[in-house]
Design a protein around this motif. Sequence first.
Motif, PDB file in Angstrom:
ATOM      1  N   LYS A 116       0.830  -1.207   0.000  1.00  0.00           N
ATOM      2  CA  LYS A 116       0.000   0.000   0.000  1.00  0.00           C
ATOM      3  C   LYS A 116       0.863   1.254   0.000  1.00  0.00           C
ATOM      4  N   SER A 117       2.112   1.125   0.475  1.00  0.00           N
ATOM      5  CA  SER A 117       2.949   2.313   0.602  1.00  0.00           C
ATOM      6  C   SER A 117       4.328   2.185  -0.028  1.00  0.00           C
ATOM      7  N   ILE A 118       4.747   0.981  -0.382  1.00  0.00           N
ATOM      8  CA  ILE A 118       6.117   0.795  -0.873  1.00  0.00           C
ATOM      9  C   ILE A 118       6.176  -0.428  -1.775  1.00  0.00           C
ATOM     10  N   ARG A 119       7.061  -0.386  -2.748  1.00  0.00           N
ATOM     11  CA  ARG A 119       7.269  -1.543  -3.635  1.00  0.00           C
ATOM     12  C   ARG A 119       8.131  -2.566  -2.911  1.00  0.00           C
ATOM     13  N   VAL A 120       7.662  -3.815  -2.847  1.00  0.00           N
ATOM     14  CA  VAL A 120       8.381  -4.888  -2.157  1.00  0.00           C
ATOM     15  C   VAL A 120       9.118  -5.750  -3.173  1.00  0.00           C
ATOM     16  N   LEU A 121      10.418  -5.925  -2.968  1.00  0.00           N
ATOM     17  CA  LEU A 121      11.242  -6.775  -3.824  1.00  0.00           C
ATOM     18  C   LEU A 121      11.749  -7.966  -3.020  1.00  0.00           C
TER      19      LEU A 121
END
Length: 428
Positions: free
Chosen positions: A398-403
């Motif tokens: 919802k707030s950040i791109r997860v890698l």
Amino acid sequence: MLTRGSFRTHFATSSSDCVVLYVVHCRDARQAVEDSRKAVGCGIHGLLLINQVDGGLTLPLSAFLAVIQEVRAALGDGVHIGANVLGVTLREATPLLSGVARLLNSYWADDAGVDETGEVPAPARPEGWPPLYFGGVAFKKQRPVPQEMLPAATRLARRSVDVITTSGPGTGVPAELSKVARMRRAAPGVPLAVASGVTADNVAGFLPFVDCVIVATGVSESFHEVSVSRLSELCSVCRGAPWYLSIMPPRTRQPAAKFAWLDPTAIYGDADAWRAVIKDMAGQLVGEDLNAVCGVDATGFILGAAVAHELGLSFVPIRKADKLCVVCGQQAYVDYSNSTKLLELARPVAGRVAVIDQWMETGGTMDAAVTLMRRSGADVVAALVIVAESKAEQRLNKSIRVLTVCRSSWLQKQFDRQHLECWNGLEY
């Protein structure tokens, strides 16, 4: 001695991929070239040419040598090509293949000649060739090895074989997972390959244990023609499942609520696994135009600092509370053990950053770290972990791109269940 990590350098492939080698049963040069081209187009890592025409019928040696030359000429030097002269050991094959040795990257023998009792020494490997040797141990249609002697046979094979290669009991019949797991435990750092009966439907079970799958009948339309759809599907399953994940042991301490359900730090104790995970994590950040890498106390320090070094960037530690001697910015959070804690940052950080931690179970710690960095003035472009459980990723997305370094759907289901199937039947 070849290791699981260095094995992949022969194929210039990511440590997140299991090496897929397709067996071409050579009837003639035209058929072999056509079948090889189709297989390469499916995304395999290499070819193994065998002079088996059908059943026990073999192609004459002179004709087989001509096929090898034609396939190499058609595909060029960029494709890994190995050979198997049916029923012929490496020592016997070396003079037979001397005329085409420079065209071959590997040799595969169904029988490495290993005597599990140790009474007969393993055959010495000829010097200089081949670059890579796949040697059969407890392989189909060879002398059977009792289950209880598999560990001994595997350990002895390490002395003369680059890639220990096993199979099911017959053509098209897959190996028992317990057999492969037992062999892996006997030689934890050595490349292991499995052949016979491997398909897109069952390969996931082998991936935690093996570094290579050798496929043919399970992905073929006929004995001499690959099924493009089946082989492409198998190659897809074999991507995004890093070999080093199987090194992680499960939780053995209680109470369960206090401890994480597995121990990723076991990866750090294996030199090849350590290099591989850092390379994989750094690869996720290439092209992000970062100014710094941030790591979350404590295991995020280990990974984050190494990734920052790999990328030539500065490293920013995000500390647990009351560790620093200066006034800090703080952010409260609730971690996976349901404990309320604080993260601290010693000084503001400007520019584009990525935040690294080892694992995300609930996402609470990473969420707090991202919030703290943004409050300090940083432009946080991504959160990077080895693996994120789905509930944590959904929270963070919802707030950040997860890698992550693991994007395999079948493995993700195991992470979400908090149980790796490679643990089944093993004691820790």
